[in-house]
Design an enzyme around this catalytic site. Structure first.
Site, PDB file in Angstrom:
ATOM      1  N   ASP A  16     -28.697  -4.283  14.482  1.00 38.08           N
ATOM      2  CA  ASP A  16     -29.530  -5.177  15.290  1.00 38.08           C
ATOM      3  C   ASP A  16     -29.178  -6.620  14.927  1.00 38.08           C
ATOM      4  OD1 ASP A  16     -32.997  -5.017  16.250  1.00 38.08           O
ATOM      5  OD2 ASP A  16     -31.657  -6.724  16.338  1.00 38.08           O
ATOM      6  N   ASP A 111     -28.330  -6.486  22.057  1.00 36.70           N
ATOM      7  CA  ASP A 111     -28.123  -6.837  20.648  1.00 36.70           C
ATOM      8  C   ASP A 111     -28.343  -5.681  19.677  1.00 36.70           C
ATOM      9  OD1 ASP A 111     -30.934  -6.689  20.153  1.00 36.70           O
ATOM     10  OD2 ASP A 111     -30.724  -8.287  18.670  1.00 36.70           O
ATOM     11  N   GLU A 112     -28.450  -4.472  20.176  1.00 33.12           N
ATOM     12  CA  GLU A 112     -28.898  -3.386  19.308  1.00 33.12           C
ATOM     13  C   GLU A 112     -28.220  -2.078  19.700  1.00 33.12           C
ATOM     14  OE1 GLU A 112     -33.300  -1.525  18.687  1.00 33.12           O
ATOM     15  OE2 GLU A 112     -33.090  -3.329  19.850  1.00 33.12           O
TER      16      GLU A 112
HETATM   17  P1  TTP Z   1     -34.750  -8.349  19.314  1.00 31.69           P
HETATM   18  O1  TTP Z   1     -33.671  -7.656  18.559  1.00 31.69           O
HETATM   19  O2  TTP Z   1     -36.071  -7.662  19.471  1.00 31.69           O
HETATM   20  O3  TTP Z   1     -35.057  -9.762  18.663  1.00 31.69           O
HETATM   21  P2  TTP Z   1     -34.079 -10.812  18.019  1.00 31.69           P
HETATM   22  O4  TTP Z   1     -32.681 -10.309  17.934  1.00 31.69           O
HETATM   23  O5  TTP Z   1     -34.236 -12.103  18.762  1.00 31.69           O
HETATM   24  O6  TTP Z   1     -34.707 -11.012  16.582  1.00 31.69           O
HETATM   25  P3  TTP Z   1     -34.585 -10.073  15.296  1.00 31.69           P
HETATM   26  O7  TTP Z   1     -33.839 -10.880  14.293  1.00 31.69           O
HETATM   27  O8  TTP Z   1     -35.990  -9.802  14.885  1.00 31.69           O
HETATM   28  O9  TTP Z   1     -33.845  -8.822  15.735  1.00 31.69           O
HETATM   29  O10 TTP Z   1     -34.251  -8.698  20.772  1.00 31.69           O
HETATM   30  C1  TTP Z   1     -32.908  -9.062  21.044  1.00 31.69           C
HETATM   31  C2  TTP Z   1     -32.838 -10.092  22.148  1.00 31.69           C
HETATM   32  O11 TTP Z   1     -33.458  -9.579  23.326  1.00 31.69           O
HETATM   33  C3  TTP Z   1     -33.572 -11.371  21.823  1.00 31.69           C
HETATM   34  O12 TTP Z   1     -32.751 -12.294  21.122  1.00 31.69           O
HETATM   35  C4  TTP Z   1     -33.996 -11.858  23.158  1.00 31.69           C
HETATM   36  C5  TTP Z   1     -34.157 -10.626  24.003  1.00 31.69           C
HETATM   37  N1  TTP Z   1     -35.588 -10.304  24.162  1.00 31.69           N
HETATM   38  C6  TTP Z   1     -36.244 -10.747  25.310  1.00 31.69           C
HETATM   39  O13 TTP Z   1     -35.636 -11.352  26.194  1.00 31.69           O
HETATM   40  N2  TTP Z   1     -37.589 -10.492  25.428  1.00 31.69           N
HETATM   41  C7  TTP Z   1     -38.311  -9.823  24.477  1.00 31.69           C
HETATM   42  O14 TTP Z   1     -39.536  -9.613  24.614  1.00 31.69           O
HETATM   43  C8  TTP Z   1     -37.602  -9.348  23.296  1.00 31.69           C
HETATM   44  C9  TTP Z   1     -38.345  -8.613  22.209  1.00 31.69           C
HETATM   45  C10 TTP Z   1     -36.258  -9.623  23.191  1.00 31.69           C
HETATM   46 MG    MG Z   2     -32.242  -8.407  17.167  1.00 31.28          MG
END
Ligand code: TTP
Ligand code: MG
Length: 355
Positions: A16, A111-112
């Site tokens: 992630d 991103d995951e």
């Molecule tokens: P996440 O992996 O949930 O968040 P993140 O990568 O920003 O932070 P973390 O370090 O905690 O992993 O989500 C990945 C991307 O997806 C995030 O950068 C933006 C997008 N996203 C949205 O557009 N809306 C949302 O509600 C979420 C949770 C994520």
């Molecule tokens: Mg993330």
């Protein structure tokens, strides 16, 4: 439940990216480093944040938060517009790195992803070292950091990737599962949302350890088919394979309107446009057939309702029926309208459109 050794043999990595969209913005404009930033819609247009960096999180700013609220929590927050093409580019590079190490990849979002590296010969067969290597390659090729979780199933790998975030990794080896699970909050269980969490808490169940004291029969009485899953997941047991060809479960479009829509008639006027967009989005994507249609309405007090039906064709008048039902539940000005189709399989694709 199957034999314990079935799950011992798999090696699953969950990767992630760290504050993905925000990290790309900081990489491309290093003067932003050290300042609270977020990516999302503007407060004038009543936008919502996609994500924010870790400086902003210190103030309580979070993904999916209305931008106006984020400014209240963190007046110095810089909110940057969404540059989806850049995020997709970075995501494609990351995915190409995964492909160099395994073919069994299940992306969950840009991103995951889950990787099944059970058969790997790399890094002397160590999934832990391989995860380090993949994260290093991601950094070298994108200048972005990722976190990883390593375990013998998807549930535990995903929990683990959050453990040492950002820019870290964590392993839950099979022999540690029994000691790891009891302290884990039930809120971390895959599929436990707000409603189920509340129900669990009301039963005095806060941790997986509490859950383990319940029999499958009692859990099924309270939670239906999900009771069996709760029984298994609370013991760290998860058989789901890393699924390389996930299919969509639903397709939807939604709009957050710059100004509240005051009544049902005006909401109805927004429908034809949404239906057209949904039809375009659904082209070639619903071979498996439509299970139902739904309408989602978010009112100006942020309460939200969804009306489902078993209609099986995208037709304006069917959405009109559902919209009327949804609106009548709140009878308040509306800030967001969404419509969609439910399909027969796994992934949820949501295409948010803001006017
Ligand atoms: P996440 O992996 O949930 O968040 P993140 O990568 O920003 O932070 P973390 O370090 O905690 O992993 O989500 C990945 C991307 O997806 C995030 O950068 C933006 C997008 N996203 C949205 O557009 N809306 C949302 O509600 C979420 C949770 C994520
Ligand atoms: Mg993330």
């Amino acid at each position: 439940m199957k034999r314990e050794q079935d799950q011992d043999i798999r090696k699953i990595i969950h990767i992630d990216m760290d504050c993905f969209y925000a990290a790309i913005e900081m990489r491309d404009n290093p003067s932003l480093f050290g300042h609270p930033i977020a990516v999302g819609g503007t407060s004038e247009r009543r936008g919502v944040l996609c994500t924010c960096n870790y400086e902003a999180r210190k103030f309580g700013v979070r993904s999916a938060m209305p931008t106006a609220k984020a400014y209240q929590l963190c007046p110095d927050l810089q909110v940057l517009p969404i540059r989806m093409d850049e995020y997709k580019k970075a995501s494609a590079i990351v995915r190409s790195i995964f492909l160099e190490h395994t073919d069994i990849i299940e992306p969950l979002s840009l991103d995951e992803a889950f990787l099944d590296v059970t058969g790997t010969q790399e890094c002397f067969g160590s999934a832990t070292w391989l995860a380090e290597k993949i994260r290093k390659e991601i950094y070298e090729q994108t200048q972005l950091t990722a976190s990883a979780g390593i375990s013998c199933n998807k549930f535990l790998a995903k929990i683990a990737s959050d453990w040492n975030k950002p820019n870290g990794q964590f392993v839950i080896p099979p022999e540690d599962i029994a000691s790891f699970m009891p302290n884990l909050s039930v809120g971390k269980i895959f599929g436990v949302g707000k409603v189920t969490l509340k129900k669990l808490n009301n039963l005095g169940i806060e941790t997986c350890g509490d859950l383990q004291e319940w029999s499958v029969v009692s859990l099924s009485e309270h939670f239906g088919v999900f009771g069996q899953r709760l029984f298994e997941l609370s013991r760290g047991y998860d058989e789901r394979p890393v699924n390389t060809s996930r299919e969509r479960k639903s397709i939807s479009v939604e709009n957050t309107y710059a100004e509240d829509i005051p009544d049902l008639n005006l909401c109805m006027e927004k429908l034809p446009n949404l239906v057209e967009r949904l039809k375009q989005r659904s082209l070639n994507k619903i071979e498996q057939g439509i299970k139902g249609l739904f309408v989602k309405v978010k009112f100006n007090d942020f309460s939200q309702t969804t009306v489902d039906s078993s209609f099986d064709h995208i037709e304006l008048h069917k959405y009109q029926v559902l919209l009327e039902q949804a609106f009548m539940r709140g009878q308040k000005p509306v800030r967001l309208l969404g419509i969609g189709v439910r399909l027969n399989t796994d992934t949820e694709v949501q295409l948010g459109l803001e006017f």
